[in-house]
Write a protein that holds these residues in place. Structure first.
Motif, PDB file in Angstrom:
ATOM      1  N   TRP A 119      30.951 -40.906 -38.316  1.00  0.00           N
ATOM      2  CA  TRP A 119      32.131 -40.608 -38.788  1.00  0.00           C
ATOM      3  C   TRP A 119      32.990 -41.613 -38.245  1.00  0.00           C
ATOM      4  O   TRP A 119      33.205 -42.057 -37.132  1.00  0.00           O
ATOM      5  CB  TRP A 119      32.462 -39.267 -38.644  1.00  0.00           C
ATOM      6  CG  TRP A 119      31.690 -38.177 -39.175  1.00  0.00           C
ATOM      7  CD1 TRP A 119      30.553 -37.554 -38.773  1.00  0.00           C
ATOM      8  CD2 TRP A 119      32.207 -37.461 -40.116  1.00  0.00           C
ATOM      9  NE1 TRP A 119      30.090 -36.790 -39.450  1.00  0.00           N
ATOM     10  CE2 TRP A 119      31.045 -36.518 -40.617  1.00  0.00           C
ATOM     11  CE3 TRP A 119      33.055 -37.562 -41.205  1.00  0.00           C
ATOM     12  CZ2 TRP A 119      30.877 -35.963 -41.698  1.00  0.00           C
ATOM     13  CZ3 TRP A 119      33.179 -36.807 -42.594  1.00  0.00           C
ATOM     14  CH2 TRP A 119      32.203 -35.751 -42.466  1.00  0.00           C
ATOM     15  N   LEU A 120      33.909 -42.093 -39.112  1.00  0.00           N
ATOM     16  CA  LEU A 120      35.143 -43.066 -38.698  1.00  0.00           C
ATOM     17  C   LEU A 120      36.550 -42.486 -38.917  1.00  0.00           C
ATOM     18  O   LEU A 120      36.667 -41.552 -39.926  1.00  0.00           O
ATOM     19  CB  LEU A 120      35.041 -44.300 -39.830  1.00  0.00           C
ATOM     20  CG  LEU A 120      33.688 -45.062 -39.792  1.00  0.00           C
ATOM     21  CD1 LEU A 120      33.902 -46.247 -41.128  1.00  0.00           C
ATOM     22  CD2 LEU A 120      33.337 -45.607 -38.590  1.00  0.00           C
ATOM     23  N   LYS A 121      37.275 -42.724 -38.015  1.00  0.00           N
ATOM     24  CA  LYS A 121      38.638 -42.289 -38.036  1.00  0.00           C
ATOM     25  C   LYS A 121      39.370 -43.321 -38.922  1.00  0.00           C
ATOM     26  O   LYS A 121      39.350 -44.567 -38.909  1.00  0.00           O
ATOM     27  CB  LYS A 121      39.391 -42.067 -36.767  1.00  0.00           C
ATOM     28  CG  LYS A 121      40.729 -41.530 -36.863  1.00  0.00           C
ATOM     29  CD  LYS A 121      41.405 -41.236 -35.697  1.00  0.00           C
ATOM     30  CE  LYS A 121      42.702 -40.868 -35.651  1.00  0.00           C
ATOM     31  NZ  LYS A 121      43.243 -40.208 -34.359  1.00  0.00           N
ATOM     32  N   GLY A 175      42.643 -39.416 -41.353  1.00  0.00           N
ATOM     33  CA  GLY A 175      41.443 -38.467 -41.244  1.00  0.00           C
ATOM     34  C   GLY A 175      40.082 -39.197 -40.906  1.00  0.00           C
ATOM     35  O   GLY A 175      40.141 -40.099 -40.526  1.00  0.00           O
ATOM     36  N   TYR A 176      39.080 -38.458 -41.476  1.00  0.00           N
ATOM     37  CA  TYR A 176      37.762 -39.093 -40.996  1.00  0.00           C
ATOM     38  C   TYR A 176      36.843 -38.888 -42.262  1.00  0.00           C
ATOM     39  O   TYR A 176      36.902 -38.068 -42.983  1.00  0.00           O
ATOM     40  CB  TYR A 176      37.210 -37.917 -39.975  1.00  0.00           C
ATOM     41  CG  TYR A 176      37.663 -37.922 -38.644  1.00  0.00           C
ATOM     42  CD1 TYR A 176      37.234 -38.607 -37.678  1.00  0.00           C
ATOM     43  CD2 TYR A 176      38.789 -37.222 -38.501  1.00  0.00           C
ATOM     44  CE1 TYR A 176      37.804 -38.620 -36.375  1.00  0.00           C
ATOM     45  CE2 TYR A 176      39.452 -37.057 -37.000  1.00  0.00           C
ATOM     46  CZ  TYR A 176      38.746 -37.802 -36.025  1.00  0.00           C
ATOM     47  OH  TYR A 176      39.395 -38.061 -34.856  1.00  0.00           O
ATOM     48  N   ILE A 177      35.964 -40.033 -42.266  1.00  0.00           N
ATOM     49  CA  ILE A 177      35.100 -40.215 -43.319  1.00  0.00           C
ATOM     50  C   ILE A 177      33.902 -40.754 -42.718  1.00  0.00           C
ATOM     51  O   ILE A 177      33.740 -41.453 -41.651  1.00  0.00           O
ATOM     52  CB  ILE A 177      35.667 -41.050 -44.193  1.00  0.00           C
ATOM     53  CG1 ILE A 177      35.087 -41.203 -45.692  1.00  0.00           C
ATOM     54  CG2 ILE A 177      35.804 -42.689 -43.697  1.00  0.00           C
ATOM     55  CD1 ILE A 177      35.441 -42.119 -46.729  1.00  0.00           C
ATOM     56  N   TRP A 178      32.518 -40.218 -43.444  1.00  0.00           N
ATOM     57  CA  TRP A 178      31.263 -40.885 -43.110  1.00  0.00           C
ATOM     58  C   TRP A 178      31.226 -42.383 -43.484  1.00  0.00           C
ATOM     59  O   TRP A 178      31.672 -42.857 -44.480  1.00  0.00           O
ATOM     60  CB  TRP A 178      30.262 -40.019 -43.741  1.00  0.00           C
ATOM     61  CG  TRP A 178      28.717 -40.621 -43.573  1.00  0.00           C
ATOM     62  CD1 TRP A 178      28.350 -40.521 -42.214  1.00  0.00           C
ATOM     63  CD2 TRP A 178      27.953 -40.901 -44.394  1.00  0.00           C
ATOM     64  NE1 TRP A 178      26.898 -41.271 -42.294  1.00  0.00           N
ATOM     65  CE2 TRP A 178      26.798 -41.172 -43.733  1.00  0.00           C
ATOM     66  CE3 TRP A 178      27.884 -41.350 -45.736  1.00  0.00           C
ATOM     67  CZ2 TRP A 178      25.635 -41.757 -44.278  1.00  0.00           C
ATOM     68  CZ3 TRP A 178      26.970 -41.957 -46.381  1.00  0.00           C
ATOM     69  CH2 TRP A 178      25.524 -41.884 -45.583  1.00  0.00           C
ATOM     70  N   GLY A 206      38.666 -46.090 -35.724  1.00  0.00           N
ATOM     71  CA  GLY A 206      37.975 -45.390 -34.601  1.00  0.00           C
ATOM     72  C   GLY A 206      36.740 -45.088 -35.151  1.00  0.00           C
ATOM     73  O   GLY A 206      36.598 -44.848 -36.228  1.00  0.00           O
ATOM     74  N   MET A 207      35.724 -44.970 -34.326  1.00  0.00           N
ATOM     75  CA  MET A 207      34.278 -44.238 -34.558  1.00  0.00           C
ATOM     76  C   MET A 207      33.981 -43.440 -33.549  1.00  0.00           C
ATOM     77  O   MET A 207      34.121 -43.385 -32.585  1.00  0.00           O
ATOM     78  CB  MET A 207      33.477 -45.351 -34.434  1.00  0.00           C
ATOM     79  CG  MET A 207      31.887 -45.278 -34.854  1.00  0.00           C
ATOM     80  SD  MET A 207      30.979 -46.773 -34.568  1.00  0.00           S
ATOM     81  CE  MET A 207      31.597 -47.799 -35.748  1.00  0.00           C
ATOM     82  N   THR A 208      33.407 -42.348 -34.078  1.00  0.00           N
ATOM     83  CA  THR A 208      32.904 -41.057 -33.343  1.00  0.00           C
ATOM     84  C   THR A 208      31.451 -40.997 -33.140  1.00  0.00           C
ATOM     85  O   THR A 208      30.550 -41.860 -33.712  1.00  0.00           O
ATOM     86  CB  THR A 208      33.214 -39.730 -34.133  1.00  0.00           C
ATOM     87  OG1 THR A 208      32.118 -39.678 -35.078  1.00  0.00           O
ATOM     88  CG2 THR A 208      34.543 -39.664 -34.740  1.00  0.00           C
ATOM     89  N   ALA A 209      31.100 -40.362 -32.000  1.00  0.00           N
ATOM     90  CA  ALA A 209      29.456 -40.223 -31.749  1.00  0.00           C
ATOM     91  C   ALA A 209      28.710 -39.294 -32.695  1.00  0.00           C
ATOM     92  O   ALA A 209      27.491 -39.163 -32.833  1.00  0.00           O
ATOM     93  CB  ALA A 209      29.451 -39.641 -30.310  1.00  0.00           C
ATOM     94  N   GLN A 210      29.733 -38.482 -33.459  1.00  0.00           N
ATOM     95  CA  GLN A 210      28.944 -37.490 -34.268  1.00  0.00           C
ATOM     96  C   GLN A 210      28.455 -38.464 -35.540  1.00  0.00           C
ATOM     97  O   GLN A 210      28.985 -39.314 -36.122  1.00  0.00           O
ATOM     98  CB  GLN A 210      29.988 -36.728 -34.790  1.00  0.00           C
ATOM     99  CG  GLN A 210      30.396 -35.643 -33.834  1.00  0.00           C
ATOM    100  CD  GLN A 210      31.692 -35.890 -33.384  1.00  0.00           C
ATOM    101  OE1 GLN A 210      31.952 -37.002 -32.863  1.00  0.00           O
ATOM    102  NE2 GLN A 210      32.463 -34.812 -33.086  1.00  0.00           N
TER     103      GLN A 210
END
Length: 297
Positions: A90-92, A104-107, A75-79
């Motif tokens: 940020w990517l899930k 988790g999440y990573i830039w 996944g990909m976030t808007a942040q």
């Protein structure tokens, strides 16, 4: 005609990769586009990467991954976050560590572009930072936007070598891919790694950067070539001939360039007949002992 048909195919093929303008143009070379339940396998690009429980840096990391570690982007976030002049989301992600599946999440800038692997060797590349150049002439100051691309070699979790390449922040950075070839007959070369940066339309250059991975574990820049084609209008073609190819010579890389443009005449398929307008050739000598390449006189 063969070159013209090749460029026509390339132009059409690139259209298949065309996407809507991304929200984060610095990240377009990664070609990470997700919809629905899509997922994309990648490597960790950064030497060390912190994994977060949420898409921000306010909380302590929940995990640490290293260059070459396998991850799956889900996944990909808007942040977004800006590091070293690069703005990205940020990517899930999901990954396995110590036999356990985790998430988790990573830039995105800490994640590799296209994953490349040959046996237990991983060739991990990505854009590391901005590398703009500035030219000053009198009172005039011009900025030329560029990126620094880093290629890393990882084997069984150990980072073995790195090399860098400057590319333009222009339409040639709209998409990237890579491939791993044999040593192509060059002395002491185990693999040749090719990184490709290109656009999604005809008339945009396709730049290919060649690196040699030697049998004694060194990563060396080789040569660069550029191809441009605009369907039935013109083409600029560059090719390399390596020692193990037809007409190849021991420890020499031949570079051939050809340019052509359309005439008013058409063939039986209604396509303009091309006229060659320029040709050039060079030869480069590879020193397998000192891992150097120089233009032959």
């Amino acid at each position: 005609m063969k070159k013209l048909l090749l460029f026509l195919f390339v132009c059409i093929s690139h259209q298949l990769f065309a996407q809507e303008e991304p929200n984060f143009p610095d990240m377009r070379s990664w070609s990470i586009y997700l919809s629905g339940n899509d997922s994309i396998d990648r490597y960790i690009f950064s030497d060390t990467a912190y994994i977060r429980v949420s898409p921000d840096t306010k909380q302590s990391p929940i995990d640490t991954l290293m260059a070459g570690d396998n991850i799956t982007v889900t996944g990909m976030t808007a942040q977004s976050l800006t590091i070293r002049g690069l703005q990205g989301p940020w990517l899930k992600i999901g990954y396995r560590k110590n036999g356990e599946y985790r998430s988790g999440y990573i830039w995105q800038g800490l994640v590799s572009c296209a994953p490349l692997r040959r046996g237990d060797l991983k060739f991990v590349y990505g854009i590391e930072r901005r590398a703009d150049s500035i030219a000053v002439s009198g009172n005039k100051r011009d900025t030329f936007p560029k990126y620094l691309v880093r290629l890393k070699v990882v084997q069984n979790g150990i980072l073995l070598a790195k090399a860098a390449q400057i590319i333009g922040d222009d339409e040639t950075a709209n998409f990237s891919d890579g491939k791993i070839m044999s040593g192509m007959g060059l002395t002491n070369v185990q693999h040749i790694v090719v990184l490709t940066f290109t656009g999604a339309a005809c008339g945009i250059p396709t730049d290919e950067y060649y690196f040699a991975w030697t049998k004694d574990g060194q990563l060396q820049q080789l040569l660069t070539k550029t191809n441009i084609g605009d369907a039935d209008a013109y083409y600029h073609s560059e090719e390399f001939i390596f020692p193990n190819e037809k007409n190849g010579q021991p420890d020499m890389i031949a570079w051939n360039m050809e340019e052509a443009e359309a005439t008013d005449k058409v063939d039986k398929n209604g396509m303009n007949i091309m006229k060659v307008t320029a040709k050039k050739s060079k030869r480069y000598a590879w020193d397998g002992e000192n891992k150097k390449i120089t233009e032959a006189k």
